[in-house]
Design an enzyme around this catalytic site. Structure first.
Site, PDB file in Angstrom:
ATOM      1  N   LYS A 158      41.584  24.750  36.080  1.00  0.00           N
ATOM      2  CA  LYS A 158      40.291  25.415  36.300  1.00  0.00           C
ATOM      3  C   LYS A 158      39.386  25.198  35.103  1.00  0.00           C
ATOM      4  O   LYS A 158      39.873  24.991  33.988  1.00  0.00           O
ATOM      5  CB  LYS A 158      40.491  26.906  36.565  1.00  0.00           C
ATOM      6  CG  LYS A 158      41.150  27.691  35.419  1.00  0.00           C
ATOM      7  CD  LYS A 158      41.417  29.128  35.854  1.00  0.00           C
ATOM      8  CE  LYS A 158      41.903  29.974  34.697  1.00  0.00           C
ATOM      9  NZ  LYS A 158      42.249  31.343  35.110  1.00  0.00           N
ATOM     10  N   HIS A 173      30.671  35.586  35.681  1.00  0.00           N
ATOM     11  CA  HIS A 173      31.006  36.896  36.233  1.00  0.00           C
ATOM     12  C   HIS A 173      29.750  37.738  36.440  1.00  0.00           C
ATOM     13  O   HIS A 173      29.702  38.585  37.335  1.00  0.00           O
ATOM     14  CB  HIS A 173      31.964  37.654  35.304  1.00  0.00           C
ATOM     15  CG  HIS A 173      33.335  37.059  35.236  1.00  0.00           C
ATOM     16  ND1 HIS A 173      33.635  36.011  34.408  1.00  0.00           N
ATOM     17  CD2 HIS A 173      34.483  37.360  35.902  1.00  0.00           C
ATOM     18  CE1 HIS A 173      34.914  35.690  34.549  1.00  0.00           C
ATOM     19  NE2 HIS A 173      35.450  36.491  35.455  1.00  0.00           N
ATOM     20  N   ASP A 229      36.998  30.194  42.486  1.00  0.00           N
ATOM     21  CA  ASP A 229      37.084  31.307  41.553  1.00  0.00           C
ATOM     22  C   ASP A 229      36.768  32.573  42.348  1.00  0.00           C
ATOM     23  O   ASP A 229      36.362  32.517  43.519  1.00  0.00           O
ATOM     24  CB  ASP A 229      36.108  31.103  40.395  1.00  0.00           C
ATOM     25  CG  ASP A 229      36.536  31.854  39.133  1.00  0.00           C
ATOM     26  OD1 ASP A 229      37.385  32.766  39.233  1.00  0.00           O
ATOM     27  OD2 ASP A 229      36.010  31.543  38.049  1.00  0.00           O
TER      28      ASP A 229
END
Length: 424
Positions: free
Chosen positions: A232, A245, A318
């Site tokens: 990732k 985020h 994700d």
């Protein structure tokens, strides 16, 4: 799929597997080429051996569309016992689950939880991926695991190969002991931006060649323990000053810069047979000028990752609860667009029911072609088959506490920590 239908599926897969084994062994001892037959003219001939049926293909053909859609999802679970999640597993038949610290008290409790979740899933005949974000360092979900330093620290020692390998081996052995069969690691981003608020020391560094090499070392070590590894965050989250985020980062790398800087670790991951690659919620106009996050970009996931880099393993998003995933389209449509773009698994939608209904509706309307759904599910099930989950989804609860935090593992961790402190 209700329980009875699931058991029929399991029996069908078992029968197909047995038939394939019998065919491979040669059930007719008279001839290696198959039983002898006579033609209409009376001449003897040999029947061509029939190709063995593929058990994964057989299972996909027998699954309902609703159960195939369930396999795409990796939700969180509630509580520390399987009873809290059994109803969710029975309703949606997710492809996997992800653990967080609130699920994990002791090694024995976690092993029992994992076995309970697998029993709930196996009522429908398909084992779960049981995953977590155990990168060690600053991103660690298992409170009682043997501790190791960050990737950046491991990469700084005199013999980083040995230290990265030791950390991944111990981590993999301990996760497998508690029923976690999949780890969202290693981080494969090249961290070239010192202001990066989300990657930083989680990366092996700023040198793409060194990062690439150590990503390969880590993947090999994880996979040797039986753990499913995940590289990732594709196409590379290392040069951003925004945390996905809380926002939607834009990375201004040209295609040439991406090929030189970001792509090498993922090429190495693919060469080392990484099981999964996780997408990033980032916009890279140099790769796709649509403004879509990479997670929802067919140009990035299908064009670059599948076609250009030749990856045919499982692509997982994700977390779809992150702002970078939901800002442009909203959570349910983010899930639909990710599947259309080429993602096979959808991690942590903020509402499993809403995302599930949106994807199921998109398949039934043709917005997501049935062939795209079957392709994703086939990849997921084949990975589970190849990693032995159909054969052995459970762990020995009585051994979990003996393996986690063992004297041998603690010794390895102290040795690596000493290397980091001394630079040797």
């Amino acid at each position: 799929m209700r329980r009875t239908g699931g058991l029929r599926l399991l029996a069908a897969v078992a029968a197909v597997t047995m038939a394939a084994s019998a065919s491979a062994c040669g059930s007719d001892a008279r001839s290696d080429d198959g039983p002898a037959r006579r033609t209409a003219a009376g001449h003897r001939t040999t029947a061509s051996a029939r190709p063995s049926p593929d058990p994964v293909d057989a299972l996909v053909r027998r699954m309902s569309t609703a159960d195939k859609v369930g396999q795409l999802f990796i939700p969180t679970v509630q509580g520390t016992t399987a009873s809290a999640a059994a109803a969710m597993i029975g309703q949606y038949h997710p492809g996997g689950v992800i653990y967080f610290p609130e699920n994990l008290r002791t090694a024995r409790q976690t092993a029992a939880l994992s076995n309970g979740l697998q029993r709930a899933a196996m009522k429908a005949g398909v084992p779960l991926l049981v995953g977590t974000d155990e990168e060690q360092g600053i991103v660690s979900r298992v409170p009682y695991i043997t501790r190791f330093p960050t990737n950046k620290a491991l990469a700084s020692t005199k013999n980083p190969d040995d230290d990265v390998r030791a950390a991944a081996r111990v981590t993999g052995e301990e996760l497998r002991a508690i029923g976690i069969n999949q780890d969202f690691a290693p981080v494969s981003d090249v961290n070239v931006n010192p202001r990066n608020p989300v990657i930083g020391v989680r990366s092996f560094g700023a040198d793409p060649q060194k990062v690439s090499h150590l990503v390969g070392v880590a993947i090999d070590a994880y996979r040797a323990t039986g753990l499913i590894a995940t590289a990732k965050h594709f196409p590379g989250h290392g040069d951003t000053a925004t945390d996905s985020h809380t926002g939607l980062p834009v990375i201004k790398h040209s295609m040439a810069t991406w090929q030189r800087l970001d792509a090498p670790p993922f090429k190495t991951a693919i060469a080392h047979h990484v099981d999964m690659i996780m997408t990033a919620h980032i916009v890279v106009p140099g790769l796709d000028d649509s403004g879509d996050p990479a997670t929802m970009s067919k140009t990035v996931l299908t064009g670059l990752l599948r076609q250009k880099l030749g990856y045919d393993g499982v692509v997982v998003t994700d977390s779809l609860s992150m702002a970078g995933a939901t800002m442009k389209y909203g959570a349910p449509q983010a899930a639909v667009r990710a599947v259309r773009a080429g993602a096979d698994m959808l991690l942590m939608p903020p509402s499993l029911s809403s995302a599930y209904r949106a994807v199921l509706a998109a398949v039934r309307s043709g917005q997501i072609p049935q062939s795209r759904l079957d392709q994703a599910v086939t990849r997921i099930l084949r990975m589970k088959q190849e990693r032995g989950l159909f054969r052995s989804p459970y762990v020995d609860v009585s051994q979990a506490s003996r393996i986690v935090g063992s004297a041998e593992h603690r010794t390895a961790a102290r040795r690596v920590a000493a290397h980091v402190r001394s630079g040797r």
